[in-house]
Design a protein around this motif. Structure first.
Motif, PDB file in Angstrom:
ATOM      1  N   ARG A 146       0.831  -1.202   0.000  1.00  0.00           N
ATOM      2  CA  ARG A 146       0.000   0.000   0.000  1.00  0.00           C
ATOM      3  C   ARG A 146       0.865   1.252   0.000  1.00  0.00           C
ATOM      4  N   TYR A 147       2.130   1.073   0.383  1.00  0.00           N
ATOM      5  CA  TYR A 147       3.109   2.154   0.321  1.00  0.00           C
ATOM      6  C   TYR A 147       4.488   1.512   0.266  1.00  0.00           C
ATOM      7  N   LEU A 148       5.463   2.301  -0.168  1.00  0.00           N
ATOM      8  CA  LEU A 148       6.842   1.844  -0.281  1.00  0.00           C
ATOM      9  C   LEU A 148       7.771   2.859   0.382  1.00  0.00           C
ATOM     10  N   PRO A 149       8.842   2.394   1.033  1.00  0.00           N
ATOM     11  CA  PRO A 149       9.147   0.997   1.303  1.00  0.00           C
ATOM     12  C   PRO A 149       8.210   0.421   2.357  1.00  0.00           C
ATOM     13  N   VAL A 150       8.105  -0.890   2.394  1.00  0.00           N
ATOM     14  CA  VAL A 150       7.197  -1.576   3.307  1.00  0.00           C
ATOM     15  C   VAL A 150       7.886  -1.787   4.652  1.00  0.00           C
ATOM     16  N   ASP A 151       7.284  -1.250   5.709  1.00  0.00           N
ATOM     17  CA  ASP A 151       7.822  -1.460   7.047  1.00  0.00           C
ATOM     18  C   ASP A 151       7.011  -2.521   7.781  1.00  0.00           C
ATOM     19  N   GLU A 152       7.392  -2.765   9.029  1.00  0.00           N
ATOM     20  CA  GLU A 152       6.748  -3.831   9.808  1.00  0.00           C
ATOM     21  C   GLU A 152       5.331  -3.479  10.234  1.00  0.00           C
ATOM     22  N   GLN A 153       4.939  -2.209  10.111  1.00  0.00           N
ATOM     23  CA  GLN A 153       3.586  -1.801  10.470  1.00  0.00           C
ATOM     24  C   GLN A 153       2.611  -1.900   9.303  1.00  0.00           C
ATOM     25  N   TYR A 299       7.922  -3.983  -5.015  1.00  0.00           N
ATOM     26  CA  TYR A 299       8.072  -4.217  -3.587  1.00  0.00           C
ATOM     27  C   TYR A 299       9.526  -3.979  -3.191  1.00  0.00           C
ATOM     28  N   TYR A 300       9.716  -3.194  -2.153  1.00  0.00           N
ATOM     29  CA  TYR A 300      11.012  -3.148  -1.496  1.00  0.00           C
ATOM     30  C   TYR A 300      10.809  -2.787  -0.031  1.00  0.00           C
TER      31      TYR A 300
END
Length: 360
Positions: A146-153, A299-300
């Motif tokens: 849903r957003y980049l970069p992808v964090d743990e949240q 994805y990153y």
């Protein structure tokens, strides 16, 4: 960056320890087991060598010290209870990684990635309560970003059964830790590559597929325009993350993303691999309609948390990592590329063999 002090800590922290590595005949598990043996740990590997999951006895060749190998399903943990009881740290890498196979046979994936994990963790909690377990989860649990970069949240929204079942196992580790039965931490891995990947299994991810084709001088197939982003991470860097996670004392966080240093377009990834192997140029093909349901786009990974908590960051740039990987397969080709697999994709159909190019 992992400083020299952090790396010394990783090595010295496992000297004379007892460790258990599930899935230790597979790609990442074997690299981890070899490093642990080199660090002076007494290493036991548990692997059921399920067909299609990448186990290869050659992966443990050249170990610095003897590694005990137990042929067992982790669901049958009572069969190796003594190894669990003796373990200072358990590295839990057993499971299936194929997203395509999970869609073909969801029950098999559930058995391998969820049910077996629950059985195993229940026995670990009974036999060795409070033991540190480091679990290899996947960034696929987050689904399409849903957003980049992808964090743990990032919201959990897997697009295939593999992601669902890997998230279930992630939650088992978390729930049993919250209840005081285990001391588990989780690594959500991006696209890992390097020596000891299975190149013959055509559903194990796009990097293995790209490497196999380059090594056999077939053109790498790229679906769409090749601008989808990925952050491939070299296996030695991933092993560093596992070792640091195993030593972390009372961490504030218990789940960390592990990804490459920078995002790269699929077309660029393919070009680096084909050039490094002196192979033919990649080809672009239309995107198969069969794969759109599990296509995640770009994805990153955001790795700020693991940098902050553990001092880890990816150190090996992609070109150097591919160079080292190709060197390994040229030397070990007989164990990873049998002649029967040098005949191309005719038996499988091209879309099947390259299906995970955009899915994982």
């Amino acid at each position: 960056m992992c400083t020299s002090g952090v790396r010394v800590h990783m090595v010295s922290g496992y000297r004379n320890s007892q460790v258990l590595v599930t899935g230790g005949l597979g790609f990442i598990g074997s690299n981890l087991a070899l490093r642990l043996a080199e660090s002076g740990a007494a290493v036991t590997v548990v692997d059921s060598a399920v067909e299609g999951c990448g186990a290869n006895p050659r992966n443990l060749a050249g170990a610095a010290a003897q590694i005990e190998v137990i042929a067992s399903d982790i669901a049958d943990a009572t069969d190796f209870a003594s190894a669990i009881r003796a373990s200072d740290v358990i590295f839990n890498l057993a499971g299936e990684v194929s997203h395509l196979e999970s869609m073909r046979d969801p029950r098999r994936d559930m058995d391998l990635n969820a049910a077996s994990q629950l059985h195993f963790l229940e026995e670990c909690a009974r036999i060795r309560p409070g033991v540190r377990v480091v679990y290899a989860s996947t960034r696929q649990i987050f689904g399409a970003p849903r957003y980049l970069p992808v964090d743990e949240q990032h919201p959990v929204a897997p697009l295939d059964f593999n992601g669902i079942h890997k998230y279930a196992a992630t939650a088992y580790h978390q729930v049993m830790t919250a209840g005081g039965r285990l001391d588990a931490v989780v690594l959500c891995l991006s696209n890992v590559y390097g020596p000891r990947m299975s190149l013959e299994l055509r559903t194990q991810g796009f990097l293995g597929d790209f490497l196999r084709k380059a090594m056999t001088r077939e053109p790498i197939s790229i679906f769409g325009n090749g601008k989808q982003l990925r952050d491939p991470v070299f296996v030695d860097d991933v092993v560093d993350a596992f070792l640091l996670a195993g030593l972390a004392q009372n961490p504030a966080n218990r789940m960390w993303n592990v990804g490459g240093a920078q995002p790269l377009e699929l077309a660029a990834i393919a070009e680096v691999i084909s050039t490094g192997a002196d192979s033919v140029a990649p080809v672009f093909r239309p995107f198969p309609t069969e794969l759109k349901s599990i296509e995640i786009g770009s994805y990153y990974t955001d790795t700020a948390r693991i940098r902050r908590d553990l001092g880890w960051t990816a150190r090996v740039d992609f070109e150097r990592g591919i160079e080292r990987t190709i060197e390994y397969y040229r030397r070990e080709r007989a164990y990873y590329l049998r002649a029967a697999n040098d005949e191309g994709d005719a038996a499988h159909g091209n879309w099947e063999s390259t299906a995970d190019v955009v899915a994982v």
